[in-house]
Design a protein around this motif. Structure first.
Motif, PDB file in Angstrom:
ATOM      1  N   VAL A  20       0.844  -1.199   0.000  1.00  0.00           N
ATOM      2  CA  VAL A  20       0.000   0.000   0.000  1.00  0.00           C
ATOM      3  C   VAL A  20       0.881   1.252   0.000  1.00  0.00           C
ATOM      4  O   VAL A  20       0.980   1.952  -0.997  1.00  0.00           O
ATOM      5  CB  VAL A  20      -0.984  -0.002   1.189  1.00  0.00           C
ATOM      6  CG1 VAL A  20      -1.811   1.280   1.199  1.00  0.00           C
ATOM      7  CG2 VAL A  20      -1.907  -1.207   1.104  1.00  0.00           C
ATOM      8  N   CYS A  21       1.547   1.530   1.124  1.00  0.00           N
ATOM      9  CA  CYS A  21       2.351   2.762   1.178  1.00  0.00           C
ATOM     10  C   CYS A  21       3.709   2.581   0.488  1.00  0.00           C
ATOM     11  O   CYS A  21       4.284   3.518  -0.016  1.00  0.00           O
ATOM     12  CB  CYS A  21       2.568   3.196   2.629  1.00  0.00           C
ATOM     13  SG  CYS A  21       3.680   2.110   3.552  1.00  0.00           S
ATOM     14  N   CYS A  45       2.148  -4.986   4.081  1.00  0.00           N
ATOM     15  CA  CYS A  45       3.041  -5.957   3.439  1.00  0.00           C
ATOM     16  C   CYS A  45       3.717  -6.879   4.453  1.00  0.00           C
ATOM     17  O   CYS A  45       4.711  -7.521   4.132  1.00  0.00           O
ATOM     18  CB  CYS A  45       4.111  -5.193   2.671  1.00  0.00           C
ATOM     19  SG  CYS A  45       5.095  -4.167   3.795  1.00  0.00           S
ATOM     20  N   CYS A 102       2.616   1.411   6.749  1.00  0.00           N
ATOM     21  CA  CYS A 102       1.244   0.949   7.003  1.00  0.00           C
ATOM     22  C   CYS A 102       1.130  -0.501   7.466  1.00  0.00           C
ATOM     23  O   CYS A 102       0.132  -0.888   8.057  1.00  0.00           O
ATOM     24  CB  CYS A 102       0.397   1.134   5.746  1.00  0.00           C
ATOM     25  SG  CYS A 102       0.797  -0.036   4.431  1.00  0.00           S
ATOM     26  N   GLY A 103       2.123  -1.326   7.183  1.00  0.00           N
ATOM     27  CA  GLY A 103       2.101  -2.715   7.644  1.00  0.00           C
ATOM     28  C   GLY A 103       1.328  -3.681   6.759  1.00  0.00           C
ATOM     29  O   GLY A 103       1.246  -4.872   7.077  1.00  0.00           O
ATOM     30  N   CYS A 147       8.058  -4.456   2.255  1.00  0.00           N
ATOM     31  CA  CYS A 147       8.325  -3.404   1.261  1.00  0.00           C
ATOM     32  C   CYS A 147       9.558  -2.600   1.647  1.00  0.00           C
ATOM     33  O   CYS A 147      10.049  -1.804   0.863  1.00  0.00           O
ATOM     34  CB  CYS A 147       7.135  -2.452   1.134  1.00  0.00           C
ATOM     35  SG  CYS A 147       6.983  -1.280   2.498  1.00  0.00           S
TER      36      CYS A 147
HETATM   37  S1  FES Z   1       3.255  -1.348   2.088  1.00  0.00           S
HETATM   38 FE1  FES Z   1       3.038  -0.077   3.809  1.00  0.00          FE
HETATM   39  S2  FES Z   1       4.562  -0.803   5.167  1.00  0.00           S
HETATM   40 FE2  FES Z   1       4.855  -1.926   3.374  1.00  0.00          FE
END
Ligand code: FES
Ligand code: FES
Length: 202
Positions: A89-90, A98, A95-96, A110
């Motif tokens: 996502v980010c 992944c 954001c966690g 990521c």
């Molecule tokens: S995509 Fe958001 S922490 Fe990895």
């Protein structure tokens, strides 16, 4: 649209492939040897392009592949192994979504170069359904409505799994702390908490 990981020199790659294939073809390789000859020519191109060998165990299976040195672990898991349950996502370690386990520890895939995980053991969301105890955690999210759009859910479940592996009976405070690295844009936090809590009680 150009894919994020598509090498800038992809046309050069295609050109090289064409050249190497025609060189192989010029020596009239018997059909039975063509596959091997093609894979040798791929190796030559890989070393020319600076690819490096990466060996990992993912969900219990060993993989050894030549990869670009700058790909992240998330990109390796999704693009090279086609395990797309891990969501990006980010793409900047915030954001966690992944989250996967590397040697038993929850990490943002990521935010780690695939090469930094070389020799490691990865568990992704795809592995959980194979194990009854782990899949109970997934069921708990479904039964307790621990999701809305579901995009953050694989990461949430992997963090919950890491938490419960380390501490099978966490307090409410420990659950909140253990899940604090995972954001949910839908704001499903109360239900996510209920899902983890219900899994603990089971
Ligand atoms: S995509 Fe958001 S922490 Fe990895
Ligand atoms: S359920 Fe939609 S982002 Fe979490």
């Amino acid at each position: 649209m150009k894919k994020r990981n598509e090498p800038a020199n992809s046309s050069r790659r295609k050109f090289l492939k064409g050249v190497s294939t025609s060189i192989v073809g010029a020596y009239i390789v018997p059909p039975a040897l063509k596959t091997k000859a093609q894979s040798i020519s791929d190796e030559i191109i890989d070393s020319y392009e600076g690819k490096v060998k990466l060996s990992l165990k993912v969900n219990g299976k060993k993989y050894s592949k030549n990869v670009e040195p700058n790909i992240t672990l998330a990109e390796f898991i999704r693009d090279e192994l086609n395990l797309t349950g891990t969501k990006v996502v980010c793409n900047q370690g915030e954001c966690g979504s992944c989250t996967v386990l590397l040697n038993g520890e929850a990490i943002y895939s990521c935010h780690l170069l695939a090469l930094d995980a070389d020799g490691g053991e990865i568990i992704t969301i795809e592995d959980l359904e194979k194990n009854k105890q782990r899949s109970n955690l997934q069921k708990s999210f479904v039964e307790n409505d621990g999701l809305q759009c579901g995009f953050c859910t694989p990461g949430q479940i992997m963090s919950a799994y890491a938490l419960l592996t380390e501490n099978s009976n966490p307090t409410d405070k420990e659950i909140k702390k253990g899940m604090s690295g995972n954001l949910c844009r839908c704001g499903a936090y109360p239900k996510i908490f209920d899902s983890v809590k219900a899994a603990v009680n089971k």
